[in-house]
Scaffold this active site. Structure first.
Site, PDB file in Angstrom:
ATOM      1  N   GLY A   1       0.820  -1.204   0.000  1.00 27.76           N
ATOM      2  CA  GLY A   1       0.000   0.000   0.000  1.00 27.76           C
ATOM      3  C   GLY A   1       0.853   1.252   0.000  1.00 27.76           C
TER       4      GLY A   1
ATOM      5  N   GLY B   1       0.616   5.266   1.755  1.00 27.96           N
ATOM      6  CA  GLY B   1      -0.096   6.203   2.610  1.00 27.96           C
ATOM      7  C   GLY B   1       0.562   7.558   2.631  1.00 27.96           C
ATOM      8  N   GLY B   2       0.186   8.358   3.634  1.00 25.08           N
ATOM      9  CA  GLY B   2       0.711   9.710   3.731  1.00 25.08           C
ATOM     10  C   GLY B   2       2.199   9.746   4.011  1.00 25.08           C
ATOM     11  N   MET B   3       2.721   8.697   4.674  1.00 30.90           N
ATOM     12  CA  MET B   3       4.139   8.698   5.020  1.00 30.90           C
ATOM     13  C   MET B   3       5.012   8.106   3.925  1.00 30.90           C
ATOM     14  SD  MET B   3       3.929   7.560   9.013  1.00 30.90           S
ATOM     15  CE  MET B   3       5.709   7.545   9.159  1.00 30.90           C
TER      16      MET B   3
ATOM     17  N   VAL C   1       4.614   1.041   1.427  1.00 33.52           N
ATOM     18  CA  VAL C   1       4.749  -0.099   2.338  1.00 33.52           C
ATOM     19  C   VAL C   1       4.879  -1.369   1.500  1.00 33.52           C
ATOM     20  CG1 VAL C   1       3.739  -1.359   4.260  1.00 33.52           C
ATOM     21  CG2 VAL C   1       3.295   1.082   4.006  1.00 33.52           C
TER      22      VAL C   1
ATOM     23  N   LYS D   1       8.359  -0.110   5.662  1.00 31.29           N
ATOM     24  CA  LYS D   1       7.834   1.217   5.337  1.00 31.29           C
ATOM     25  C   LYS D   1       8.976   2.089   4.822  1.00 31.29           C
ATOM     26  CE  LYS D   1       3.907   1.531   8.518  1.00 31.29           C
ATOM     27  NZ  LYS D   1       3.248   2.368   9.550  1.00 31.29           N
TER      28      LYS D   1
ATOM     29  N   ASP E   1      -4.213   6.805  18.219  1.00 32.54           N
ATOM     30  CA  ASP E   1      -5.036   6.422  17.070  1.00 32.54           C
ATOM     31  C   ASP E   1      -5.547   4.986  17.224  1.00 32.54           C
ATOM     32  OD1 ASP E   1      -6.343   6.915  14.697  1.00 32.54           O
ATOM     33  OD2 ASP E   1      -4.667   6.294  13.437  1.00 32.54           O
TER      34      ASP E   1
END
Length: 516
Positions: free
Chosen positions: A40, A42-44, A47, A62, A157
């Site tokens: 995937g 994501g914002g960071m 992955v 990551k 979170d």
């Protein structure tokens, strides 16, 4: 944080369909890692499912995006949190294996979980049985307990997407990417918030975190865990709204349907625990996870293994001492051994080799104080079997003075365990009295709320009637006073009041009779 980003970040630690050992045509090499496939983005950053070549194990890798790496202070914080969580080893938390920089790109290698998230299980099941819900929440609470107390870190979170379950039923708290060290400076916190990675998930977020991310503390995680527990046992969220603003306003109001109202299988005591976890004022919540674990354990409702996994589920022992619940007793026979258990075994082995004679002063079954000759191994067995009272004393050999058993290394750990067991049993007895008081208080609250609503409703109805009566009185007063006011004005200004029209009684074509 969007749902899409949540799913991408979640993919960092788990896989649901593709087999790990499936052969790949091409493999990209990144330092010590072979990248099997992309899980995937994501914002960071990206992955990948990867294999760490040196240790021959699969990990979730990551790779921090170049855009995030350019943000002021973010890399330093990312590195600091990676090192902090690398020290955080807990059976119910996703472990950080490695952090570093390869080809000018920062990476984080974390434990790979072959399973799926609790959110996906909820999508399939709708809701959980109470025993399964408590099983999952207790393990999450224990992982958070260690993060809070031993590492001074809060998650910020907690949500079903970040609670993973392996195929064997091991619960893992994932994605400490928003984790914050308690007491960090405001400048760092602001930079994280501005980068869009420190906001958490609104559906599970505590009100104080929505107002100001810097105000998050241990109780913030407990709130999110409470919303998660509510969701597990009801299949619904306590608060909702068409927009984030309306959602936050609903949380600030603090009004919701109780879990027991939506699911009658939820016991009243569990309902009260959930209510305490999601109080809008954090001062009224559990102060820490120890308190929460104690109350949940005391219910005795936890399933030893997750029932929705069927025969594949295992019953892993938790790392905290239980509060005396039935399921906690079942977990005592689990395959895992704690460091305390290993220490006791070593002490027993040493005592078995000790042939010295000990003199033990204790109280027998008749209540008499007696002195008995024993060896160290016999004393240990007597303590374990609870045949020696806690006030028993002993001395090694004929010389010397009698000292409490807890002062001797041979018996110290055994006496501590005995005292802990006695304290747990006492707490279990006291819990009945405590819950009786809570139930009385809850009944008083319900009566007070009922009376309050009735009074408000009654006063509201009376007030409306009085309001209509006042309006009617004013209108009647105007109607009654108008002729007097008209005459007063006419006399004041020398005006004649209007005369009524003359009516001809004879007919329209005949002259009116003259007056004499």
């Amino acid at each position: 944080m969007s749902d899409e980003n949540d799913q991408d970040e979640l993919g960092a630690t788990m896989v649901n369909s593709a087999k790990v050992d499936e052969p790949k045509k091409e493999k990209r090499v990144f330092g010590d890692f072979e990248l099997d496939k992309k899980l995937g983005q994501g914002g960071m950053g990206e992955v990948f499912l990867a294999r760490q070549v040196s240790l021959d194990r699969h990990v979730a890798l990551k790779l921090l995006s170049k855009e995030m790496a350019k943000k002021k202070g973010f890399v330093e914080r990312f590195e600091r949190e990676a090192k902090s969580m690398g020290k955080f080893i807990h059976p119910n938390a996703v472990q950080v294996f490695a952090y570093g920089v390869t080809n000018n790109q920062h990476y984080l290698a974390i434990e790979f979980i072959d399973g799926q998230s609790m959110q996906k299980w909820m999508d399939q099941l709708g809701k959980l049985v109470v025993g399964d819900a408590i099983h999952v929440i207790l393990r999450c609470a224990d992982a958070l307990r260690v993060a809070h107390q031993d590492h001074n870190v809060i998650h910020r979170d907690i949500k079903p997407d970040n609670v993973l379950v392996t195929k064997k039923g091991v619960v893992k708290v994932a994605d400490f990417g928003l984790a914050k060290a308690i007491g960090e400076g405001d400048e760092e916190e602001m930079s994280l918030t501005q980068s869009g990675t420190g906001l958490g998930t609104p559906l599970y977020m505590a009100p104080e975190q929505a107002r100001d991310a810097k105000s998050a503390d241990k109780r913030t995680d407990i709130y999110a865990l409470g919303v998660t527990l509510y969701y597990f046992v009801t299949g619904k969220l306590p608060f909702g709204g068409d927009t984030v603003v309306k959602l936050i306003m609903a949380k600030e109001a603090g009004k919701y349907d109780s879990a027991r109202k939506l699911n009658r299988e939820v016991p009243e005591k569990l309902d009260m625990i959930i209510d305490k976890m999601i109080q809008k004022d954090k001062q009224h919540r559990y102060a820490n996870c120890d308190e929460l674990i104690h109350d949940l354990d005391a219910l005795g409702l936890e399933n030893s293994a997750l029932s929705f996994l069927g025969g594949d589920a295992t019953s892993a022992r938790r790392t905290v001492a239980s509060g005396g619940g039935a399921s906690a007793k079942a977990n005592m026979s689990a395959v895992m051994k704690t460091s305390a258990d290993i220490a006791l075994e070593k002490t027993e082995e040493a005592a078995a080799k000790d042939k010295a004679v000990w003199y033990v002063k204790h109280t027998n079954q008749k209540g008499q104080t007696v002195i008995t000759k024993m060896q160290a191994a016999q004393i240990q067995q007597m303590v374990k079997a609870e045949l020696l009272d806690l006030k028993a004393t002993a001395k090694r050999g004929e010389k010397g003075e009698f000292l409490p058993l807890a002062q001797y290394p041979e018996f110290q750990d055994f006496m501590k365990k005995r005292l802990a067991k006695q304290s747990a049993q006492a707490r279990g007895v006291n819990m009945k009295e405590m819950y009786a008081k809570i139930e009385k208080e809850q009944k008083r609250r319900k009566i007070f709320r009922w009376l309050h609503d009735k009074v408000e409703g009654t006063l509201g109805g009376i007030g409306f009637i009085l309001y209509l009566a006042v309006i009617a009185a004013v209108l009647y007063g105007i109607y009654w006073a108008f002729p007097y006011a008209r005459d007063f004005v006419a006399s004041k200004f020398g005006l004649e009041p209007p005369k009524p029209p003359v009516v001809n009684p004879v007919g329209p074509n005949e002259p009116a009779p003259k007056s004499p």
